[in-house]
Write a protein that holds these residues in place. Sequence first.
Motif, PDB file in Angstrom:
ATOM      1  N   LEU A   1       0.784  -1.413  -0.093  1.00 29.28           N
ATOM      2  CA  LEU A   1       0.175   0.178  -0.138  1.00 29.28           C
ATOM      3  C   LEU A   1       0.818   1.431  -0.109  1.00 29.28           C
ATOM      4  O   LEU A   1       0.104   2.195  -0.354  1.00 29.28           O
ATOM      5  CB  LEU A   1      -1.038   0.132   1.107  1.00 29.28           C
ATOM      6  N   VAL A   2       1.637   1.568   0.172  1.00 31.04           N
ATOM      7  CA  VAL A   2       2.946   2.137  -0.055  1.00 31.04           C
ATOM      8  C   VAL A   2       3.930   1.788  -0.356  1.00 31.04           C
ATOM      9  O   VAL A   2       4.667   0.395  -0.662  1.00 31.04           O
ATOM     10  CB  VAL A   2       4.003   2.681   1.343  1.00 31.04           C
ATOM     11  N   GLY A   3       4.989   2.698  -1.287  1.00 29.76           N
ATOM     12  CA  GLY A   3       6.204   2.213  -1.914  1.00 29.76           C
ATOM     13  C   GLY A   3       7.502   2.109  -0.959  1.00 29.76           C
ATOM     14  O   GLY A   3       7.991   1.040  -1.339  1.00 29.76           O
ATOM     15  N   SER A   4       7.688   2.395   0.042  1.00 28.16           N
ATOM     16  CA  SER A   4       8.878   2.307   0.877  1.00 28.16           C
ATOM     17  C   SER A   4       8.515   1.849   2.097  1.00 28.16           C
ATOM     18  O   SER A   4       7.261   3.048   2.938  1.00 28.16           O
ATOM     19  CB  SER A   4       9.350   3.756   0.672  1.00 28.16           C
ATOM     20  N   THR A   5       9.034   1.530   3.339  1.00 25.36           N
ATOM     21  CA  THR A   5       8.540   1.652   4.328  1.00 25.36           C
ATOM     22  C   THR A   5       9.079   2.649   5.274  1.00 25.36           C
ATOM     23  O   THR A   5       8.486   3.696   5.979  1.00 25.36           O
ATOM     24  CB  THR A   5       9.358   0.077   5.272  1.00 25.36           C
ATOM     25  N   CYS A   6       9.863   3.504   4.573  1.00 25.16           N
ATOM     26  CA  CYS A   6      10.733   4.836   5.119  1.00 25.16           C
ATOM     27  C   CYS A   6       9.169   6.181   4.971  1.00 25.16           C
ATOM     28  O   CYS A   6       8.828   6.917   5.484  1.00 25.16           O
ATOM     29  CB  CYS A   6      11.191   5.866   4.548  1.00 25.16           C
ATOM     30  N   THR A   7       7.974   5.960   4.242  1.00 22.90           N
ATOM     31  CA  THR A   7       7.194   6.582   4.281  1.00 22.90           C
ATOM     32  C   THR A   7       6.413   6.370   5.556  1.00 22.90           C
ATOM     33  O   THR A   7       5.640   7.771   5.953  1.00 22.90           O
ATOM     34  CB  THR A   7       5.872   5.907   3.175  1.00 22.90           C
ATOM     35  N   LEU A   8       6.591   5.268   6.132  1.00 24.68           N
ATOM     36  CA  LEU A   8       5.185   5.342   7.175  1.00 24.68           C
ATOM     37  C   LEU A   8       6.218   5.356   8.373  1.00 24.68           C
ATOM     38  O   LEU A   8       5.177   6.115   9.285  1.00 24.68           O
ATOM     39  CB  LEU A   8       5.239   3.520   7.515  1.00 24.68           C
ATOM     40  N   VAL A   9       7.684   5.664   8.758  1.00 23.98           N
ATOM     41  CA  VAL A   9       8.329   6.276   9.126  1.00 23.98           C
ATOM     42  C   VAL A   9       8.085   7.877   9.281  1.00 23.98           C
ATOM     43  O   VAL A   9       7.324   8.123  10.281  1.00 23.98           O
ATOM     44  CB  VAL A   9       9.542   6.425   9.131  1.00 23.98           C
ATOM     45  N   ALA A  10       7.432   8.377   7.959  1.00 23.39           N
ATOM     46  CA  ALA A  10       7.087   9.420   7.828  1.00 23.39           C
ATOM     47  C   ALA A  10       6.290  10.268   7.984  1.00 23.39           C
ATOM     48  O   ALA A  10       5.955  11.199   8.873  1.00 23.39           O
ATOM     49  CB  ALA A  10       7.941  10.139   5.756  1.00 23.39           C
ATOM     50  N   GLU A  11       5.511   8.853   7.926  1.00 25.82           N
ATOM     51  CA  GLU A  11       3.661   9.513   8.301  1.00 25.82           C
ATOM     52  C   GLU A  11       4.147  10.171   9.609  1.00 25.82           C
ATOM     53  O   GLU A  11       2.953  10.516  10.109  1.00 25.82           O
ATOM     54  CB  GLU A  11       3.031   8.142   7.847  1.00 25.82           C
ATOM     55  N   LYS A  12       4.066   9.043  10.080  1.00 25.58           N
ATOM     56  CA  LYS A  12       4.526   9.349  11.275  1.00 25.58           C
ATOM     57  C   LYS A  12       4.578   9.963  12.254  1.00 25.58           C
ATOM     58  O   LYS A  12       4.685  11.409  13.265  1.00 25.58           O
ATOM     59  CB  LYS A  12       5.570   7.721  12.943  1.00 25.58           C
TER      60      LYS A  12
END
Length: 324
Positions: free
Chosen positions: A76-87
Amino acid sequence: MAGIKKDNLLFLDDVTQQSIDKERTVMTLVDHNKVRPEFVDAKVVEICDHHQDERQHLEDCSSRQIEFDNDSKQALVGSTCTLVAEKFMQHYDGRRDTPIDAQLGLALLGVILLDTMNMSTSAGKGTPRDGKAIEFLQSQTRWEDLVVNNSMDPNVMANLWGDRKNNADPMTSINVTWFYEFLRDSKFDSSFWDSLSARDALRMDYKRFETTTNMAFGMSSVLQVDVALKPNFLEEAEAYMTKEAEVDLLLVLTLVIIDDEPKRSLMILGNEELVSNLCDFLLHHESAAFLEISKESDETKENATKVIKLKQGNPKGSRKQVAP
């Protein structure tokens, strides 16, 4: 490049099963959701990932964020770092008074750009959430505090800042296109991949998977189209597969960039029956049709190891789509 010292990082080789205190050691898993066998005594307290859920650590883990759609087999996202950025985005919502540390912003932004291939539509890896994370990091990072590693080419800093009119201009943004191309060229640097042994190339980006029938297979992502031409490739690959990784099958996924377009291929190694069955599945099963697989070569070595090389027509099918 972000100025992080290697001495401040902890690597897998630095930790042994004996050194883990079962009562005190806790782990957060990032970009995977199953702990390695040698660390089973550690308590997993958080998971932040975008790969298929392996349904592990369900009892003790208080936070399991796994952004993967099982129905479509798509992240659902291209990068796990996107999930970190979302936090960070949740914390910074509506606030501008506390910018993100420059080194952290550069590290997160760089990984998202690489994982999404700079939001390339042909690669099909980036999502709107990745795009928002990129915009957020660009606008909320305090770029004027950025200090690039002194060992790097001095032109790096100038290129990173892009076309500022003079040195007095505030460093409020970076040249994202140049930054991505610099990282991409470094990642795909042929001299680096040529310098690696077959074993090191295979374990550079390796993941292990287990099926419901308890069969284990491994997948190595290699950024070199002719990895099989490395000296002693077959011998080292077999040794890695059977003695180190201890898997029944080894899949080698290769990716190269030609004229700014990603090109993928796939190699399968193992015993003849397993390799042939998997090849037939990839070639003919409807669930694998989107990969657009075609056979390039098929041979059985003297020691009964079968090696099949396949061409993958759809470059959007990364390991996250092939593994399920």
